[in-house]
Design a protein around this motif. Sequence first.
Motif, PDB file in Angstrom:
ATOM      1  N   PRO A 251      24.745  52.980  37.469  1.00 12.60           N
ATOM      2  CA  PRO A 251      25.997  52.276  37.754  1.00 12.60           C
ATOM      3  C   PRO A 251      27.148  53.273  37.895  1.00 12.60           C
ATOM      4  O   PRO A 251      27.066  54.417  37.439  1.00 12.60           O
ATOM      5  CB  PRO A 251      26.187  51.392  36.511  1.00 12.60           C
ATOM      6  N   VAL A 252      28.228  52.830  38.546  1.00 15.21           N
ATOM      7  CA  VAL A 252      29.422  53.659  38.736  1.00 15.21           C
ATOM      8  C   VAL A 252      30.594  52.963  38.059  1.00 15.21           C
ATOM      9  O   VAL A 252      30.853  51.777  38.320  1.00 15.21           O
ATOM     10  CB  VAL A 252      29.719  53.894  40.233  1.00 15.21           C
ATOM     11  N   ARG A 253      31.285  53.722  37.215  1.00 16.79           N
ATOM     12  CA  ARG A 253      32.468  53.169  36.542  1.00 16.79           C
ATOM     13  C   ARG A 253      33.689  53.965  36.994  1.00 16.79           C
ATOM     14  O   ARG A 253      33.733  55.193  36.861  1.00 16.79           O
ATOM     15  CB  ARG A 253      32.305  53.256  35.026  1.00 16.79           C
ATOM     16  N   GLY A 271      26.370  60.732  37.675  1.00 11.89           N
ATOM     17  CA  GLY A 271      25.372  59.703  37.368  1.00 11.89           C
ATOM     18  C   GLY A 271      23.947  60.233  37.491  1.00 11.89           C
ATOM     19  O   GLY A 271      23.700  61.197  38.206  1.00 11.89           O
ATOM     20  N   THR A 305      25.525  56.460  33.539  1.00 13.57           N
ATOM     21  CA  THR A 305      26.626  55.943  34.358  1.00 13.57           C
ATOM     22  C   THR A 305      27.454  57.086  34.958  1.00 13.57           C
ATOM     23  O   THR A 305      27.767  58.069  34.269  1.00 13.57           O
ATOM     24  CB  THR A 305      27.535  55.041  33.514  1.00 13.57           C
TER      25      THR A 305
END
Length: 401
Positions: A251-253, A271, A305
């Motif tokens: 996932p990318v935050r 990531g 992440t």
Amino acid sequence: MSSSQYVHERTGAPAVENAGSGMPRGGARRRKPRYARSGGCMRRLLPQALVVTFLAGGTTAFVAEDKAIELSVDGRPRILHTYADDVTELLADEGLRVGAHDVVAPASGTALTSGDEVVVRYGRPVWLTLDGHRRAVWTTARTVDGALGQLGVRAEGAHLSTSRSQRIGRAGLTLHVRTERSVTIMADGRVRTVRTNAATVREAVEQAGVTLRGQDTTSVPPGSFPRDGQTVTVLRVTGSREVREERIPFPVRRVDDPTVFRGTEVVEQSGQPGLRRISYALRTVNGVRQKPRLLRDEVVRAPRTRVVKVGTKPRPGSVRGADHLDWRALAACESGGRPDAVDASGTYGGLYQFDTRTWHSLGGSGRPQDAPAEEQTYRAKKLYVRRGASPWPHCGSRLHG
């Protein structure tokens, strides 16, 4: 002994051999009485004669009540004499108790006459498991063979847990019976019908000359009880296991950062994809491939992440005293015009080959090679205002064309 003698022995009165003779008992002759006294003697003997007659009749009645009866208890006969009027009284006199599961013939309460036969058969509990079904039954038979006949169980070809001649006591017994059944086995393109008293389908299949190997099974559970007329199909099963690995996207935050110029994104944490391992069972039944069956799904490595800083700081204006210089030529000389360039030592990076310490002193964050080209140029102009072209000893001359 005459009737009068039986009476005299019981009453103790002298015996009378001949009432008219006047002879005393023991043979002594007695004087013949005169006629005048004979009437008185007759009057004395008359009551005695009546008593003798009455008692003699009672003896006849007493003898008449005695009966000879043949009593058979569980097949053991004996002759007995009884004064009982009926079967119930006879059993009570003999101390025989009967219950609801016992048989008495003739029935209780039936009147008895001499020469009758009375039969008593005691019931015996049998805990019977017949073809897999368990129940409690009662029988008056004294052997297993007799009990099977009473219960209507077909014993020919049957499997018995004990011999047919086994005696059944009053306490009863436990009996397992598997009758002979007809079972059809379909295997390897052939049909076989067998007569069997097997306890399980697997046993019946083996009796038909069919062997189950490896993962082979049957159309009904192999451990189930085979029923009469049942058809069982043998399933030849081959199987294997397959393991697949799949990537799990990371996932990318995105995080707003007021220290980074607007329009600029800086990767704070790179990531990393995760890894999932999935195990499947593959089966082929009678040559037909089956749908894979999921066995296990496990995460070997969790994804990491990716964290991206998004700049919110207003972009600066021009840097006085440095805007007129040829920054494109300097960048081409230092890095070949690539914003993400890094030297071989890993010390310098970006369009203008900043070291990290210098970059941070100019207000930059992270690594210079991760910043947008516009920000790198802005920081380079600020550095020029401070130190001139000295930070770029080999390419600094390119700034002036």
